[in-house]
Design a protein around this motif. Structure first.
Motif, PDB file in Angstrom:
ATOM      1  N   THR A  85      -5.310   1.312   9.572  1.00 44.65           N
ATOM      2  CA  THR A  85      -6.741   1.012   9.504  1.00 44.65           C
ATOM      3  C   THR A  85      -7.139   0.672   8.083  1.00 44.65           C
ATOM      4  OG1 THR A  85      -7.151   2.544  11.321  1.00 44.65           O
ATOM      5  CG2 THR A  85      -9.056   1.879  10.025  1.00 44.65           C
ATOM      6  N   MET A  86      -7.705  -0.521   7.916  1.00 43.72           N
ATOM      7  CA  MET A  86      -8.233  -0.932   6.613  1.00 43.72           C
ATOM      8  C   MET A  86      -9.353  -1.937   6.829  1.00 43.72           C
ATOM      9  SD  MET A  86      -5.294  -3.379   5.076  1.00 43.72           S
ATOM     10  CE  MET A  86      -3.792  -2.854   5.803  1.00 43.72           C
ATOM     11  N   ASP A  87     -10.304  -1.934   5.920  1.00 43.93           N
ATOM     12  CA  ASP A  87     -11.443  -2.845   6.008  1.00 43.93           C
ATOM     13  C   ASP A  87     -12.126  -2.754   7.369  1.00 43.93           C
ATOM     14  OD1 ASP A  87     -10.666  -3.730   3.467  1.00 43.93           O
ATOM     15  OD2 ASP A  87      -9.383  -5.278   4.318  1.00 43.93           O
ATOM     16  N   GLY A  88     -12.172  -1.541   7.942  1.00 47.50           N
ATOM     17  CA  GLY A  88     -12.860  -1.350   9.201  1.00 47.50           C
ATOM     18  C   GLY A  88     -12.135  -1.886  10.423  1.00 47.50           C
ATOM     19  N   LYS A  89     -10.892  -2.367  10.238  1.00 42.97           N
ATOM     20  CA  LYS A  89     -10.122  -2.889  11.363  1.00 42.97           C
ATOM     21  C   LYS A  89      -8.854  -2.068  11.528  1.00 42.97           C
ATOM     22  CE  LYS A  89     -10.834  -7.228   9.789  1.00 42.97           C
ATOM     23  NZ  LYS A  89     -10.537  -8.477   9.323  1.00 42.97           N
ATOM     24  N   TYR A  91       0.858  -1.182   0.000  1.00 42.79           N
ATOM     25  CA  TYR A  91       0.000   0.000   0.000  1.00 42.79           C
ATOM     26  C   TYR A  91       0.892   1.228   0.000  1.00 42.79           C
ATOM     27  CZ  TYR A  91      -3.086  -3.586   1.932  1.00 42.79           C
ATOM     28  OH  TYR A  91      -3.782  -4.747   2.146  1.00 42.79           O
ATOM     29  N   GLY A 108      -9.041   4.527   1.147  1.00 46.94           N
ATOM     30  CA  GLY A 108      -9.697   3.961   2.320  1.00 46.94           C
ATOM     31  C   GLY A 108      -8.774   3.318   3.336  1.00 46.94           C
ATOM     32  N   VAL A 109      -7.476   3.276   3.039  1.00 46.52           N
ATOM     33  CA  VAL A 109      -6.498   2.743   3.998  1.00 46.52           C
ATOM     34  C   VAL A 109      -5.874   3.940   4.706  1.00 46.52           C
ATOM     35  CG1 VAL A 109      -4.372   1.408   4.295  1.00 46.52           C
ATOM     36  CG2 VAL A 109      -6.033   0.740   2.545  1.00 46.52           C
TER      37      VAL A 109
END
Length: 81
Positions: free
Chosen positions: A67-71, A36, A54-55
């Motif tokens: 933070t990625m995928d809500g975690k 990333y 979004g990351v």
């Protein structure tokens, strides 16, 4: 650019490269065979915030929250013994 090894709480290792030039300020995260490249969105004395697609990453001294995928993964810089 400066490259460091960081370790997540679950033992996952990540390679982080901070690139700071006059024109470019990015953070490259290599982890779990993925890469990333995040753009710096904010900076302060001992850390910075990065984001792309979004990351998000938030670094403060030797700690980095990714933070990625809500975690959110908490990573800590590893020093050679």
């Amino acid at each position: 650019n400066d490259t460091y090894t960081y370790k997540a709480e679950d033992g996952t290792l990540a390679t982080l490269t901070f690139l700071n030039t006059d024109f470019v300020h990015t953070l490259t995260v290599k982890m779990n065979d993925k890469e990333y490249v995040l753009d710096q969105t904010e900076a302060w004395a001992k850390g910075a915030a990065y984001e792309k697609d979004g990351v998000k990453a938030h670094s403060q001294r030797d700690d980095l929250d990714l933070t990625m995928d809500g975690k959110t993964l908490k990573l800590k810089r590893q020093y050679e013994k």
